[in-house]
Design a protein around this motif. Structure first.
Motif, PDB file in Angstrom:
ATOM      1  N   SER A 351       0.887  -1.175   0.000  1.00 20.29           N
ATOM      2  CA  SER A 351       0.000   0.000   0.000  1.00 20.29           C
ATOM      3  C   SER A 351       0.913   1.209   0.000  1.00 20.29           C
ATOM      4  CB  SER A 351      -0.863   0.027   1.258  1.00 20.29           C
ATOM      5  OG  SER A 351      -1.576  -1.174   1.363  1.00 20.29           O
ATOM      6  N   LEU A 352       0.624   2.161  -0.833  1.00 22.71           N
ATOM      7  CA  LEU A 352       1.499   3.324  -0.952  1.00 22.71           C
ATOM      8  C   LEU A 352       1.663   4.014   0.399  1.00 22.71           C
ATOM      9  CD1 LEU A 352       3.062   5.250  -2.833  1.00 22.71           C
ATOM     10  CD2 LEU A 352       0.944   6.535  -3.092  1.00 22.71           C
ATOM     11  N   ALA A 353       2.907   4.150   0.830  1.00 24.48           N
ATOM     12  CA  ALA A 353       3.182   4.885   2.068  1.00 24.48           C
ATOM     13  C   ALA A 353       3.645   6.275   1.660  1.00 24.48           C
ATOM     14  CB  ALA A 353       4.261   4.179   2.876  1.00 24.48           C
ATOM     15  N   LEU A 354       2.940   7.276   2.146  1.00 23.78           N
ATOM     16  CA  LEU A 354       3.240   8.645   1.726  1.00 23.78           C
ATOM     17  C   LEU A 354       4.116   9.356   2.735  1.00 23.78           C
ATOM     18  CD1 LEU A 354      -0.341   9.684   0.642  1.00 23.78           C
ATOM     19  CD2 LEU A 354       1.550   9.076  -0.842  1.00 23.78           C
ATOM     20  N   LYS A 355       5.160   9.977   2.225  1.00 27.90           N
ATOM     21  CA  LYS A 355       5.958  10.832   3.098  1.00 27.90           C
ATOM     22  C   LYS A 355       5.142  12.093   3.346  1.00 27.90           C
ATOM     23  CE  LYS A 355       9.152  10.609   0.066  1.00 27.90           C
ATOM     24  NZ  LYS A 355      10.251  11.063  -0.752  1.00 27.90           N
ATOM     25  N   ARG A 356       5.428  12.737   4.478  1.00 28.35           N
ATOM     26  CA  ARG A 356       4.619  13.912   4.810  1.00 28.35           C
ATOM     27  C   ARG A 356       4.739  15.013   3.760  1.00 28.35           C
ATOM     28  NH1 ARG A 356       5.967  15.262  10.349  1.00 28.35           N
ATOM     29  NH2 ARG A 356       4.714  13.574  11.105  1.00 28.35           N
ATOM     30  N   SER A 357       5.871  15.035   3.078  1.00 27.95           N
ATOM     31  CA  SER A 357       6.084  16.106   2.110  1.00 27.95           C
ATOM     32  C   SER A 357       5.453  15.814   0.749  1.00 27.95           C
ATOM     33  CB  SER A 357       7.580  16.305   1.918  1.00 27.95           C
ATOM     34  OG  SER A 357       8.158  15.089   1.504  1.00 27.95           O
ATOM     35  N   ALA A 358       4.967  14.581   0.554  1.00 32.18           N
ATOM     36  CA  ALA A 358       4.472  14.212  -0.770  1.00 32.18           C
ATOM     37  C   ALA A 358       3.279  15.059  -1.182  1.00 32.18           C
ATOM     38  CB  ALA A 358       4.089  12.744  -0.782  1.00 32.18           C
ATOM     39  N   SER A 359       3.223  15.333  -2.483  1.00 29.78           N
ATOM     40  CA  SER A 359       2.169  16.218  -2.967  1.00 29.78           C
ATOM     41  C   SER A 359       0.787  15.588  -2.848  1.00 29.78           C
ATOM     42  CB  SER A 359       2.436  16.558  -4.422  1.00 29.78           C
ATOM     43  OG  SER A 359       2.536  15.357  -5.153  1.00 29.78           O
ATOM     44  N   ILE A 380      -6.800  -3.649  -2.544  1.00 34.09           N
ATOM     45  CA  ILE A 380      -6.312  -4.718  -1.655  1.00 34.09           C
ATOM     46  C   ILE A 380      -7.318  -5.874  -1.646  1.00 34.09           C
ATOM     47  CG2 ILE A 380      -5.943  -5.314   0.793  1.00 34.09           C
ATOM     48  CD1 ILE A 380      -3.500  -3.960  -0.253  1.00 34.09           C
ATOM     49  N   ASN A 381      -8.595  -5.544  -1.531  1.00 36.17           N
ATOM     50  CA  ASN A 381      -9.613  -6.608  -1.508  1.00 36.17           C
ATOM     51  C   ASN A 381      -9.568  -7.423  -2.797  1.00 36.17           C
ATOM     52  OD1 ASN A 381     -10.428  -5.827   0.978  1.00 36.17           O
ATOM     53  ND2 ASN A 381     -12.145  -4.566   0.256  1.00 36.17           N
ATOM     54  N   PHE A 382      -9.394  -6.719  -3.920  1.00 33.48           N
ATOM     55  CA  PHE A 382      -9.314  -7.434  -5.208  1.00 33.48           C
ATOM     56  C   PHE A 382      -8.086  -8.343  -5.227  1.00 33.48           C
ATOM     57  CE2 PHE A 382      -7.746  -7.838  -9.539  1.00 33.48           C
ATOM     58  CZ  PHE A 382      -8.858  -8.394 -10.158  1.00 33.48           C
ATOM     59  N   TYR A 396       4.010 -13.307   4.394  1.00 36.29           N
ATOM     60  CA  TYR A 396       4.570 -12.328   5.335  1.00 36.29           C
ATOM     61  C   TYR A 396       3.857 -11.005   5.124  1.00 36.29           C
ATOM     62  CZ  TYR A 396       7.540  -9.630   2.078  1.00 36.29           C
ATOM     63  OH  TYR A 396       8.001  -8.814   1.079  1.00 36.29           O
ATOM     64  N   MET A 397       3.891 -10.207   6.169  1.00 33.83           N
ATOM     65  CA  MET A 397       3.122  -8.959   6.105  1.00 33.83           C
ATOM     66  C   MET A 397       3.764  -7.931   7.021  1.00 33.83           C
ATOM     67  SD  MET A 397      -0.576  -8.416   7.764  1.00 33.83           S
ATOM     68  CE  MET A 397      -1.422  -9.719   6.894  1.00 33.83           C
ATOM     69  N   TYR A 398       3.716  -6.681   6.622  1.00 37.30           N
ATOM     70  CA  TYR A 398       4.135  -5.622   7.535  1.00 37.30           C
ATOM     71  C   TYR A 398       3.375  -4.351   7.205  1.00 37.30           C
ATOM     72  CZ  TYR A 398       7.234  -3.945   3.761  1.00 37.30           C
ATOM     73  OH  TYR A 398       7.722  -3.478   2.570  1.00 37.30           O
ATOM     74  N   ARG A 399       3.405  -3.439   8.156  1.00 37.51           N
ATOM     75  CA  ARG A 399       2.704  -2.168   7.968  1.00 37.51           C
ATOM     76  C   ARG A 399       3.687  -1.025   8.138  1.00 37.51           C
ATOM     77  NH1 ARG A 399      -1.569  -1.298  11.743  1.00 37.51           N
ATOM     78  NH2 ARG A 399      -2.593  -0.072  10.136  1.00 37.51           N
ATOM     79  N   LEU A 407      -3.509   0.499   5.503  1.00 38.84           N
ATOM     80  CA  LEU A 407      -3.626  -0.936   5.220  1.00 38.84           C
ATOM     81  C   LEU A 407      -2.326  -1.672   5.531  1.00 38.84           C
ATOM     82  CD1 LEU A 407      -5.783  -0.361   2.059  1.00 38.84           C
ATOM     83  CD2 LEU A 407      -6.569  -1.395   4.188  1.00 38.84           C
ATOM     84  N   GLU A 408      -1.862  -2.524   4.624  1.00 43.52           N
ATOM     85  CA  GLU A 408      -0.686  -3.349   4.908  1.00 43.52           C
ATOM     86  C   GLU A 408       0.037  -3.712   3.620  1.00 43.52           C
ATOM     87  OE1 GLU A 408      -3.926  -4.655   5.690  1.00 43.52           O
ATOM     88  OE2 GLU A 408      -4.072  -5.659   3.765  1.00 43.52           O
ATOM     89  N   ASN A 409       1.253  -4.255   3.768  1.00 45.33           N
ATOM     90  CA  ASN A 409       2.001  -4.824   2.640  1.00 45.33           C
ATOM     91  C   ASN A 409       2.024  -6.330   2.853  1.00 45.33           C
ATOM     92  OD1 ASN A 409       2.737  -2.183   1.894  1.00 45.33           O
ATOM     93  ND2 ASN A 409       4.528  -2.250   3.214  1.00 45.33           N
ATOM     94  N   THR A 410       1.724  -7.081   1.807  1.00 51.13           N
ATOM     95  CA  THR A 410       1.666  -8.539   1.978  1.00 51.13           C
ATOM     96  C   THR A 410       2.445  -9.243   0.881  1.00 51.13           C
ATOM     97  OG1 THR A 410      -0.552  -8.275   2.848  1.00 51.13           O
ATOM     98  CG2 THR A 410       0.094 -10.508   2.257  1.00 51.13           C
ATOM     99  N   GLY A 411       3.260 -10.214   1.297  1.00 53.66           N
ATOM    100  CA  GLY A 411       3.966 -11.063   0.336  1.00 53.66           C
ATOM    101  C   GLY A 411       3.157 -12.333   0.115  1.00 53.66           C
ATOM    102  N   TRP A 412       2.869 -12.628  -1.150  1.00 53.73           N
ATOM    103  CA  TRP A 412       2.092 -13.819  -1.521  1.00 53.73           C
ATOM    104  C   TRP A 412       3.014 -14.780  -2.280  1.00 53.73           C
ATOM    105  CZ3 TRP A 412      -3.351 -14.274  -0.803  1.00 53.73           C
ATOM    106  CH2 TRP A 412      -3.983 -13.126  -0.339  1.00 53.73           C
ATOM    107  N   ALA A 413       2.802 -16.070  -2.084  1.00 55.99           N
ATOM    108  CA  ALA A 413       3.623 -17.052  -2.807  1.00 55.99           C
ATOM    109  C   ALA A 413       2.759 -18.202  -3.302  1.00 55.99           C
ATOM    110  CB  ALA A 413       4.709 -17.597  -1.892  1.00 55.99           C
TER     111      ALA A 413
END
Ligand code: SF4
Length: 489
Positions: A351-359, A380-382, A396-399, A407-413
């Motif tokens: 999931s796109l993580a935005l830096k505070r400075s991002a437009s 993500i649901n799709f 594996y997953m991390y936020r 949301l989250e980042n998920t590795g699928w195999a």
């Protein structure tokens, strides 16, 4: 947003809780309560000490509305305070974050810890009732935990090796890594590379004296394939000649950007023991690729897949991102379906993580009103539905903070084709020794829960200029293992 706290030291916990609802707005702590009413989000979290108990007083204001709550308790604890804040924010914004009150980046690791301590049923209750995690996200975390559980137990001397190559052909607009574009840093590559080989030598020396057993290698970045075919060959040979590769069951190289991939480089990697590569398009829409600053088009990704398969790679990961500028649900669906068709055996959905400075960021918006939140959620649901149907399992997953839709980042195999290194580094269940700029060695006590981190300098110029300090710090790996072993014997 503004925050007034009194009667406790739970500054960090309260600020993190606020960020769940207002991820794009800096949290400013006030020295005294705010008198003026305005539309800017504002909260107070106060604990008053009575003779026999404590009174918790919480209030929040948002969009011209304000809400208050009060409880009396015998104990002074951060959970009561943050839970009260969470409930008020939920009511005032009308938004219930799917991960509830969880602010940490390792939800699966946390669930595993609760299961080990409390059992499965009580762990579920804690997640869903105490921390307000939705059933959907609890079920997803549980599914991921069950897939990765067989891989979590490693031998007491096992370790993984991470090598960082912090260079990229150009900088993506959303990038928050330390990576430097080759244009700016071309002259740093040679000296960096030479010092990296020396750090690998030093690491191998330590590993040998400790009798450690290498089980996985991961060359990440940045974009390691920014290096020339000759440098990649030299790096792989250095690793193979420095460590005992007998028990090393996987060797990953992030070939990240399609504009750095060539037949020659892939043949070199394959011939030198690399078992898995990562081609990371993020999207297969040329419009999106342009918007994120990529200097390649979707066709380059398709060609990279063909070249990788022709070079003999069967384990190929592809990273995708939901919530990118110029993307749409239809566009993401097309990208995901095509990546599956191209034959990726691992797909990591970020999931796109935005830096505070991002437009893309609009300050003071709560997460539900951010324009990307519901789109990211739909994407993500799709991905969950489509990847499950195609035979992939989440492993594996991390936020991160400030992720689109929280949301989250998920590795699928597919077919058990997991990358163990990803599990070890996220679960922090097995030692990872890192070399190179931005590398963080995580030294896990094999006999207990303790984990110690050793940081390398972040930027290539610091890495080059202060390399002797990095080499000195490596001695800490030896000291830590000696301490762990002494305590057990
Ligand atoms: S490829 Fe990755 S590390 Fe390199 S600039 Fe893009 S996001 Fe950053």
């Amino acid at each position: 947003m503004k925050l007034f706290l009194s009667g406790h030291n739970y500054h960090y916990e309260c600020a993190n809780l606020c960020r769940l609802f207002f991820p794009y707005s800096p949290v400013e702590e006030m020295e005294s309560p705010c008198e003026d009413e305005n539309n800017e989000p504002y909260a107070e979290a106060v604990i008053l000490q009575n003779v026999r108990n404590y009174t918790y007083k919480v209030m929040c204001c948002y969009n011209g509305k304000s809400l208050r709550d009060e409880e009396t308790k015998l104990v002074h604890d951060e959970y009561t305070l943050t839970r009260m804040l969470y409930r008020l924010f939920e009511r005032i914004t009308g938004n219930s974050p799917k991960w509830g009150m969880l602010t940490g980046i390792h939800p699966v690791k946390l669930l595993g810890q609760y299961e080990n301590k409390l059992g499965e049923t009580a762990a579920k209750e804690t997640f869903t009732k105490d921390l307000f995690v939705s059933n959907e996200k609890y079920t997803f975390a549980k599914r991921t935990l069950d897939v990765q559980r067989p891989f979590l137990k490693t031998g007491e001397n096992d370790f993984s090796l991470y090598i960082g190559i912090p260079f990229c052909p150009s900088r993506c607009s959303y990038c928050s890594f330390v990576s430097q574009s080759v244009g700016q840093a071309k002259k740093l590559i040679e000296p960096y590379f030479d010092l990296l080989l020396l750090e690998i030598d030093k690491t191998a020396e330590i590993v040998k004296s400790l009798g450690l057993n290498l089980i996985s290698v991961y060359i990440g970045g940045g974009t390691p394939t920014t290096l020339s075919a000759h440098q990649l060959k030299k790096l792989c040979e250095k690793i193979a000649n420095s460590f005992d590769m007998e028990n090393c069951c996987e060797f990953t190289v992030e070939a990240g950007r399609a504009d750095t991939i060539s037949k020659e480089k892939l043949i070199v990697l394959k011939a030198n023991g690399v078992t898995r590569i990562s081609i990371n398009p993020q999207s297969l829409s040329d419009k999106v690729l342009r918007a994120i600053g990529r200097e390649h088009i979707a066709d380059d990704v398709r060609k990279a897949f063909d070249t990788a398969k022709a070079a003999g790679f069967t384990s190929i990961n592809a990273d995708l991102i939901v919530g990118l500028p110029e993307d749409s649900l239809e566009g993401f669906k097309k990208t995901l379906k095509e990546i599956i068709r191209l034959g990726a055996s691992n797909i990591t959905v970020h999931s796109l993580a935005l830096k505070r400075s991002a437009s893309l960021i609009e300050d003071n918006r709560d997460i539900s009103s951010h324009k990307n939140a519901s789109l990211a959620d739909d994407m993500i649901n799709f991905s969950v539905e489509t990847l499950s149907e195609a035979g992939f399992e989440p492993y594996y997953m991390y936020r991160q903070t400030r992720m689109a839709g929280n949301l989250e980042n998920t590795g699928w195999a597919k077919n058990g084709n997991i990358c163990r290194y990803n599990i070890y580094t996220m679960d922090e269940s097995s030692t990872v020794i890192a070399c190179g700029a931005g590398g963080v060695s995580k030294i896990k006590n094999p006999y207990g829960p303790e984990l110690k981190r050793i940081f390398n300098f972040k930027f290539p110029n610091e890495y080059i200029g202060r390399n002797s300090e990095i080499i000195e710090r490596k001695a800490r790996v030896e000291e830590l293992y000696e301490q762990f072993r002494k305590r057990i014997h």
